[in-house]
Design a protein around this motif. Structure first.
Motif, PDB file in Angstrom:
ATOM      1  N   ALA A 107       0.796  -1.222   0.000  1.00 42.02           N
ATOM      2  CA  ALA A 107       0.000   0.000   0.000  1.00 42.02           C
ATOM      3  C   ALA A 107       0.835   1.282   0.000  1.00 42.02           C
ATOM      4  O   ALA A 107       0.462   2.275  -0.618  1.00 42.02           O
ATOM      5  CB  ALA A 107      -0.930   0.004   1.207  1.00 42.02           C
ATOM      6  N   TYR A 108       1.960   1.250   0.705  1.00 42.83           N
ATOM      7  CA  TYR A 108       2.743   2.476   0.872  1.00 42.83           C
ATOM      8  C   TYR A 108       4.166   2.250   0.384  1.00 42.83           C
ATOM      9  O   TYR A 108       4.786   1.237   0.705  1.00 42.83           O
ATOM     10  CB  TYR A 108       2.766   2.906   2.348  1.00 42.83           C
ATOM     11  CG  TYR A 108       1.400   3.083   2.945  1.00 42.83           C
ATOM     12  CD1 TYR A 108       0.826   2.090   3.726  1.00 42.83           C
ATOM     13  CD2 TYR A 108       0.672   4.238   2.690  1.00 42.83           C
ATOM     14  CE1 TYR A 108      -0.435   2.239   4.262  1.00 42.83           C
ATOM     15  CE2 TYR A 108      -0.590   4.402   3.226  1.00 42.83           C
ATOM     16  CZ  TYR A 108      -1.139   3.405   4.005  1.00 42.83           C
ATOM     17  OH  TYR A 108      -2.390   3.561   4.532  1.00 42.83           O
ATOM     18  N   TRP A 109       4.649   3.219  -0.337  1.00 38.80           N
ATOM     19  CA  TRP A 109       5.998   3.139  -0.912  1.00 38.80           C
ATOM     20  C   TRP A 109       6.756   4.423  -0.654  1.00 38.80           C
ATOM     21  O   TRP A 109       6.189   5.522  -0.753  1.00 38.80           O
ATOM     22  CB  TRP A 109       5.929   2.905  -2.417  1.00 38.80           C
ATOM     23  CG  TRP A 109       5.417   1.549  -2.764  1.00 38.80           C
ATOM     24  CD1 TRP A 109       4.112   1.166  -2.861  1.00 38.80           C
ATOM     25  CD2 TRP A 109       6.201   0.392  -3.048  1.00 38.80           C
ATOM     26  NE1 TRP A 109       4.035  -0.166  -3.187  1.00 38.80           N
ATOM     27  CE2 TRP A 109       5.308  -0.677  -3.314  1.00 38.80           C
ATOM     28  CE3 TRP A 109       7.568   0.138  -3.107  1.00 38.80           C
ATOM     29  CZ2 TRP A 109       5.739  -1.959  -3.629  1.00 38.80           C
ATOM     30  CZ3 TRP A 109       7.996  -1.136  -3.418  1.00 38.80           C
ATOM     31  CH2 TRP A 109       7.093  -2.171  -3.670  1.00 38.80           C
ATOM     32  N   GLY A 110       8.036   4.288  -0.335  1.00 45.57           N
ATOM     33  CA  GLY A 110       8.887   5.448  -0.221  1.00 45.57           C
ATOM     34  C   GLY A 110       9.582   5.715  -1.542  1.00 45.57           C
ATOM     35  O   GLY A 110       9.592   4.869  -2.441  1.00 45.57           O
ATOM     36  N   LYS A 111      10.166   6.877  -1.664  1.00 48.76           N
ATOM     37  CA  LYS A 111      10.990   7.169  -2.833  1.00 48.76           C
ATOM     38  C   LYS A 111      12.256   6.336  -2.759  1.00 48.76           C
ATOM     39  O   LYS A 111      12.738   6.018  -1.687  1.00 48.76           O
ATOM     40  CB  LYS A 111      11.335   8.657  -2.888  1.00 48.76           C
ATOM     41  CG  LYS A 111      10.131   9.535  -3.164  1.00 48.76           C
ATOM     42  CD  LYS A 111      10.547  10.992  -3.302  1.00 48.76           C
ATOM     43  CE  LYS A 111       9.329  11.862  -3.609  1.00 48.76           C
ATOM     44  NZ  LYS A 111       9.697  13.305  -3.751  1.00 48.76           N
ATOM     45  N   GLY A 112      12.780   5.970  -3.878  1.00 51.44           N
ATOM     46  CA  GLY A 112      13.931   5.092  -3.907  1.00 51.44           C
ATOM     47  C   GLY A 112      15.237   5.787  -3.570  1.00 51.44           C
ATOM     48  O   GLY A 112      15.363   7.009  -3.612  1.00 51.44           O
ATOM     49  N   THR A 113      16.205   4.959  -3.246  1.00 47.73           N
ATOM     50  CA  THR A 113      17.565   5.433  -3.011  1.00 47.73           C
ATOM     51  C   THR A 113      18.499   4.563  -3.848  1.00 47.73           C
ATOM     52  O   THR A 113      18.380   3.336  -3.854  1.00 47.73           O
ATOM     53  CB  THR A 113      17.920   5.399  -1.517  1.00 47.73           C
ATOM     54  OG1 THR A 113      19.222   5.962  -1.313  1.00 47.73           O
ATOM     55  CG2 THR A 113      17.871   3.998  -0.930  1.00 47.73           C
ATOM     56  N   LEU A 114      19.422   5.196  -4.562  1.00 50.20           N
ATOM     57  CA  LEU A 114      20.248   4.487  -5.532  1.00 50.20           C
ATOM     58  C   LEU A 114      21.471   3.866  -4.865  1.00 50.20           C
ATOM     59  O   LEU A 114      22.199   4.543  -4.127  1.00 50.20           O
ATOM     60  CB  LEU A 114      20.692   5.441  -6.641  1.00 50.20           C
ATOM     61  CG  LEU A 114      21.628   4.880  -7.703  1.00 50.20           C
ATOM     62  CD1 LEU A 114      20.947   3.752  -8.479  1.00 50.20           C
ATOM     63  CD2 LEU A 114      22.082   5.992  -8.641  1.00 50.20           C
ATOM     64  N   VAL A 115      21.688   2.605  -5.161  1.00 53.22           N
ATOM     65  CA  VAL A 115      22.889   1.890  -4.731  1.00 53.22           C
ATOM     66  C   VAL A 115      23.654   1.480  -5.975  1.00 53.22           C
ATOM     67  O   VAL A 115      23.104   0.827  -6.862  1.00 53.22           O
ATOM     68  CB  VAL A 115      22.525   0.652  -3.891  1.00 53.22           C
ATOM     69  CG1 VAL A 115      23.767  -0.195  -3.619  1.00 53.22           C
ATOM     70  CG2 VAL A 115      21.860   1.066  -2.591  1.00 53.22           C
ATOM     71  N   THR A 116      24.914   1.857  -6.026  1.00 58.03           N
ATOM     72  CA  THR A 116      25.771   1.514  -7.156  1.00 58.03           C
ATOM     73  C   THR A 116      26.997   0.772  -6.643  1.00 58.03           C
ATOM     74  O   THR A 116      27.711   1.280  -5.774  1.00 58.03           O
ATOM     75  CB  THR A 116      26.210   2.771  -7.915  1.00 58.03           C
ATOM     76  OG1 THR A 116      25.057   3.492  -8.345  1.00 58.03           O
ATOM     77  CG2 THR A 116      27.045   2.390  -9.137  1.00 58.03           C
ATOM     78  N   VAL A 117      27.211  -0.415  -7.165  1.00 51.79           N
ATOM     79  CA  VAL A 117      28.354  -1.230  -6.754  1.00 51.79           C
ATOM     80  C   VAL A 117      29.266  -1.391  -7.964  1.00 51.79           C
ATOM     81  O   VAL A 117      28.862  -1.907  -8.997  1.00 51.79           O
ATOM     82  CB  VAL A 117      27.905  -2.600  -6.235  1.00 51.79           C
ATOM     83  CG1 VAL A 117      29.114  -3.397  -5.725  1.00 51.79           C
ATOM     84  CG2 VAL A 117      26.866  -2.446  -5.136  1.00 51.79           C
ATOM     85  N   SER A 118      30.495  -0.958  -7.806  1.00 50.66           N
ATOM     86  CA  SER A 118      31.430  -1.002  -8.921  1.00 50.66           C
ATOM     87  C   SER A 118      32.577  -1.959  -8.623  1.00 50.66           C
ATOM     88  O   SER A 118      32.979  -2.136  -7.472  1.00 50.66           O
ATOM     89  CB  SER A 118      31.968   0.384  -9.219  1.00 50.66           C
ATOM     90  OG  SER A 118      32.589   0.924  -8.077  1.00 50.66           O
ATOM     91  N   SER A 119      33.104  -2.546  -9.683  1.00 50.55           N
ATOM     92  CA  SER A 119      34.211  -3.492  -9.518  1.00 50.55           C
ATOM     93  C   SER A 119      35.549  -2.799  -9.722  1.00 50.55           C
ATOM     94  O   SER A 119      35.615  -1.649 -10.118  1.00 50.55           O
ATOM     95  CB  SER A 119      34.063  -4.633 -10.510  1.00 50.55           C
ATOM     96  OG  SER A 119      33.986  -4.126 -11.820  1.00 50.55           O
TER      97      SER A 119
END
Length: 119
Positions: A107-119
């Protein structure tokens, strides 16, 4: 309202802790979940705390590396360890007062937060 934070850029093997502030309601009265959506892919469930905080679930992709938990500040966290490039995605927190477990139609959603994993 849900407000997710804590995303960022890390190298392979690193850790991040995401937080979702659940202002306005008691977290233990809701199923609480973390989801993610990578570019070009569908949103997928990562982890869930059942309503009443009875139990937790993890996707096979993150089991043993991620931990979902809440604390007395009405925040639900996702501790992410040993991050891999395939963990790169926008992460969302979600809540539902009716369902026992999480789903992509909560029912309820927050705004997303970006996770970036680099090699």
């Amino acid at each position: 309202q849900l407000q997710a934070s804590g995303g960022g850029s890390v190298q392979v093997g690193g850790s991040l802790r995401l937080a979702c502030a659940t202002s306005g309601f008691r977290p233990d009265a809701y199923a609480l979940g973390w989801f993610r959506q990578a570019p070009g892919k569908e949103r997928e469930e990562v982890s869930c705390i059942s309503r009443m905080a009875v139990s937790t679930l993890y996707s096979d992709a993150v089991k043993g590396r991620f931990t979902i938990f809440t604390d007395n500040t009405d925040t639900v966290y996702l501790q992410m360890n040993d991050l891999k490039p395939e963990d790169t995605a926008v992460y969302y927190c979600a809540a539902d007062a009716v369902a026992w477990w999480c789903s992509t139609v909560m029912a309820y959603w927050g705004k997303g937060t970006l996770v970036t994993v680099s090699s």
